[in-house]
Scaffold this motif. Structure first.
Motif, PDB file in Angstrom:
ATOM      1  N   GLN A  26      29.797  62.080 -26.909  1.00 19.80           N
ATOM      2  CA  GLN A  26      30.141  61.763 -25.528  1.00 19.80           C
ATOM      3  C   GLN A  26      31.046  60.533 -25.511  1.00 19.80           C
ATOM      4  N   HIS A  27      31.821  60.427 -24.459  1.00 25.90           N
ATOM      5  CA  HIS A  27      32.703  59.274 -24.265  1.00 25.90           C
ATOM      6  C   HIS A  27      32.564  58.795 -22.826  1.00 25.90           C
ATOM      7  N   ILE A  28      32.424  57.499 -22.663  1.00 22.47           N
ATOM      8  CA  ILE A  28      32.464  56.885 -21.339  1.00 22.47           C
ATOM      9  C   ILE A  28      33.640  55.925 -21.355  1.00 22.47           C
ATOM     10  N   LYS A  29      34.499  56.029 -20.352  1.00 21.52           N
ATOM     11  CA  LYS A  29      35.614  55.094 -20.229  1.00 21.52           C
ATOM     12  C   LYS A  29      35.330  54.163 -19.056  1.00 21.52           C
ATOM     13  N   LEU A  30      35.460  52.863 -19.304  1.00 20.71           N
ATOM     14  CA  LEU A  30      35.219  51.842 -18.295  1.00 20.71           C
ATOM     15  C   LEU A  30      36.490  51.017 -18.143  1.00 20.71           C
ATOM     16  N   SER A  31      36.862  50.714 -16.904  1.00 21.34           N
ATOM     17  CA  SER A  31      38.077  49.944 -16.639  1.00 21.34           C
ATOM     18  C   SER A  31      37.726  48.605 -16.006  1.00 21.34           C
ATOM     19  N   PHE A  32      38.390  47.555 -16.498  1.00 19.98           N
ATOM     20  CA  PHE A  32      38.116  46.197 -16.047  1.00 19.98           C
ATOM     21  C   PHE A  32      39.420  45.465 -15.760  1.00 19.98           C
ATOM     22  N   GLY A  33      39.321  44.460 -14.904  1.00 19.73           N
ATOM     23  CA  GLY A  33      40.475  43.619 -14.632  1.00 19.73           C
ATOM     24  C   GLY A  33      40.832  42.796 -15.862  1.00 19.73           C
ATOM     25  N   LEU A  34      42.105  42.431 -15.981  1.00 18.88           N
ATOM     26  CA  LEU A  34      42.570  41.660 -17.132  1.00 18.88           C
ATOM     27  C   LEU A  34      41.965  40.264 -17.205  1.00 18.88           C
ATOM     28  N   GLU A  35      41.392  39.778 -16.100  1.00 18.03           N
ATOM     29  CA  GLU A  35      40.803  38.438 -16.089  1.00 18.03           C
ATOM     30  C   GLU A  35      39.510  38.360 -16.903  1.00 18.03           C
ATOM     31  N   ASN A  36      38.927  39.494 -17.255  1.00 14.71           N
ATOM     32  CA  ASN A  36      37.679  39.517 -18.018  1.00 14.71           C
ATOM     33  C   ASN A  36      37.924  39.169 -19.486  1.00 14.71           C
ATOM     34  N   ASP A  37      36.923  38.560 -20.095  1.00 12.54           N
ATOM     35  CA  ASP A  37      36.953  38.220 -21.513  1.00 12.54           C
ATOM     36  C   ASP A  37      36.649  39.489 -22.316  1.00 12.54           C
ATOM     37  N   PHE A  38      37.642  39.982 -23.035  1.00 14.00           N
ATOM     38  CA  PHE A  38      37.516  41.234 -23.779  1.00 14.00           C
ATOM     39  C   PHE A  38      36.371  41.180 -24.793  1.00 14.00           C
ATOM     40  N   ASN A  39      36.250  40.074 -25.526  1.00 11.30           N
ATOM     41  CA  ASN A  39      35.185  39.958 -26.523  1.00 11.30           C
ATOM     42  C   ASN A  39      33.803  39.947 -25.874  1.00 11.30           C
ATOM     43  N   LYS A  40      33.687  39.300 -24.713  1.00 13.80           N
ATOM     44  CA  LYS A  40      32.414  39.287 -23.981  1.00 13.80           C
ATOM     45  C   LYS A  40      32.067  40.698 -23.501  1.00 13.80           C
ATOM     46  N   LEU A  41      33.066  41.439 -23.044  1.00 14.69           N
ATOM     47  CA  LEU A  41      32.851  42.828 -22.623  1.00 14.69           C
ATOM     48  C   LEU A  41      32.272  43.654 -23.766  1.00 14.69           C
ATOM     49  N   LYS A  42      32.939  43.619 -24.900  1.00  9.22           N
ATOM     50  CA  LYS A  42      32.505  44.410 -26.047  1.00  9.22           C
ATOM     51  C   LYS A  42      31.115  43.986 -26.529  1.00  9.22           C
ATOM     52  N   HIS A  43      30.903  42.684 -26.615  1.00 10.61           N
ATOM     53  CA  HIS A  43      29.608  42.178 -27.082  1.00 10.61           C
ATOM     54  C   HIS A  43      28.482  42.612 -26.134  1.00 10.61           C
ATOM     55  N   THR A  44      28.702  42.463 -24.847  1.00 11.97           N
ATOM     56  CA  THR A  44      27.683  42.835 -23.856  1.00 11.97           C
ATOM     57  C   THR A  44      27.354  44.317 -23.951  1.00 11.97           C
ATOM     58  N   LEU A  45      28.374  45.152 -24.018  1.00 13.45           N
ATOM     59  CA  LEU A  45      28.145  46.592 -24.132  1.00 13.45           C
ATOM     60  C   LEU A  45      27.454  46.938 -25.447  1.00 13.45           C
ATOM     61  N   ARG A  46      27.902  46.351 -26.535  1.00 15.03           N
ATOM     62  CA  ARG A  46      27.325  46.660 -27.844  1.00 15.03           C
ATOM     63  C   ARG A  46      25.834  46.315 -27.887  1.00 15.03           C
ATOM     64  N   GLU A  47      25.484  45.138 -27.398  1.00 12.80           N
ATOM     65  CA  GLU A  47      24.082  44.715 -27.401  1.00 12.80           C
ATOM     66  C   GLU A  47      23.236  45.572 -26.446  1.00 12.80           C
ATOM     67  N   THR A  48      23.803  45.944 -25.324  1.00 18.39           N
ATOM     68  CA  THR A  48      23.076  46.724 -24.323  1.00 18.39           C
ATOM     69  C   THR A  48      22.830  48.152 -24.783  1.00 18.39           C
ATOM     70  N   LEU A  49      23.808  48.753 -25.441  1.00 25.74           N
ATOM     71  CA  LEU A  49      23.760  50.187 -25.729  1.00 25.74           C
ATOM     72  C   LEU A  49      23.311  50.543 -27.143  1.00 25.74           C
ATOM     73  N   LYS A  50      23.012  49.554 -27.973  1.00 25.95           N
ATOM     74  CA  LYS A  50      22.734  49.871 -29.374  1.00 25.95           C
ATOM     75  C   LYS A  50      21.442  50.640 -29.596  1.00 25.95           C
ATOM     76  N   ASN A  51      20.511  50.605 -28.644  1.00 27.59           N
ATOM     77  CA  ASN A  51      19.229  51.284 -28.845  1.00 27.59           C
ATOM     78  C   ASN A  51      18.783  52.065 -27.610  1.00 27.59           C
ATOM     79  N   ILE A  52      19.681  52.818 -27.005  1.00 29.47           N
ATOM     80  CA  ILE A  52      19.321  53.642 -25.851  1.00 29.47           C
ATOM     81  C   ILE A  52      18.550  54.866 -26.346  1.00 29.47           C
ATOM     82  N   ASP A  53      17.398  55.117 -25.731  1.00 27.58           N
ATOM     83  CA  ASP A  53      16.554  56.246 -26.124  1.00 27.58           C
ATOM     84  C   ASP A  53      17.307  57.572 -25.974  1.00 27.58           C
ATOM     85  N   GLY A  54      17.311  58.360 -27.028  1.00 24.19           N
ATOM     86  CA  GLY A  54      17.970  59.663 -27.013  1.00 24.19           C
ATOM     87  C   GLY A  54      19.373  59.655 -27.594  1.00 24.19           C
TER      88      GLY A  54
END
Length: 125
Positions: free
Chosen positions: A33-61
């Protein structure tokens, strides 16, 4: 054949012989599966990736540690793609819902701002 919504699909033999058939259960049940998320350029790219990686690394299923990468910069927005594998075909909708819900909650909690059209989903089988 039984569909994911528990209906029975009747396919004439001639169609089966002359068509490409995808068996989602063999050799395994894993679905990409693929989810595409769009953000404004004012966001910190590394913070985005880190937040998503930590949040999604152990989703059940879902298989652990989905891939997260910058896939485009379009009309002043950053587009991130989350690639993940669902363990069972029958769980695709439930797991995708968990992934999206967890993403939205975590990013909102960190004050990360979405673009005007923040989300799209693509199946890749």
């Amino acid at each position: 054949l039984r569909t994911t919504d528990e209906n029975i699909l009747v396919v004439p033999n001639l169609e089966l012989v002359n068509s490409r058939v995808i068996n989602y259960g063999l050799p395994n049940n894993v679905i990409f599966q693929h989810i595409k998320l769009s953000f404004g350029l004012e966001n910190d790219f590394n913070k985005l990736k880190h937040t998503l990686r930590e949040t999604l690394k152990n989703i059940d299923g879902a298989m652990p540690n989905p891939e997260i990468f910058l896939s485009a910069i379009i009309n002043g927005t950053l587009e991130l793609t989350v690639n993940f594998k669902v363990k069972e075909f029958s769980e695709v909708n439930a797991v995708t819902d968990k992934m999206i819900d967890a993403s939205l909650k975590a990013l909102n909690a960190h004050g990360i701002k979405f673009a005007a059209n923040p989300l799209s989903l693509m199946n890749k089988n």
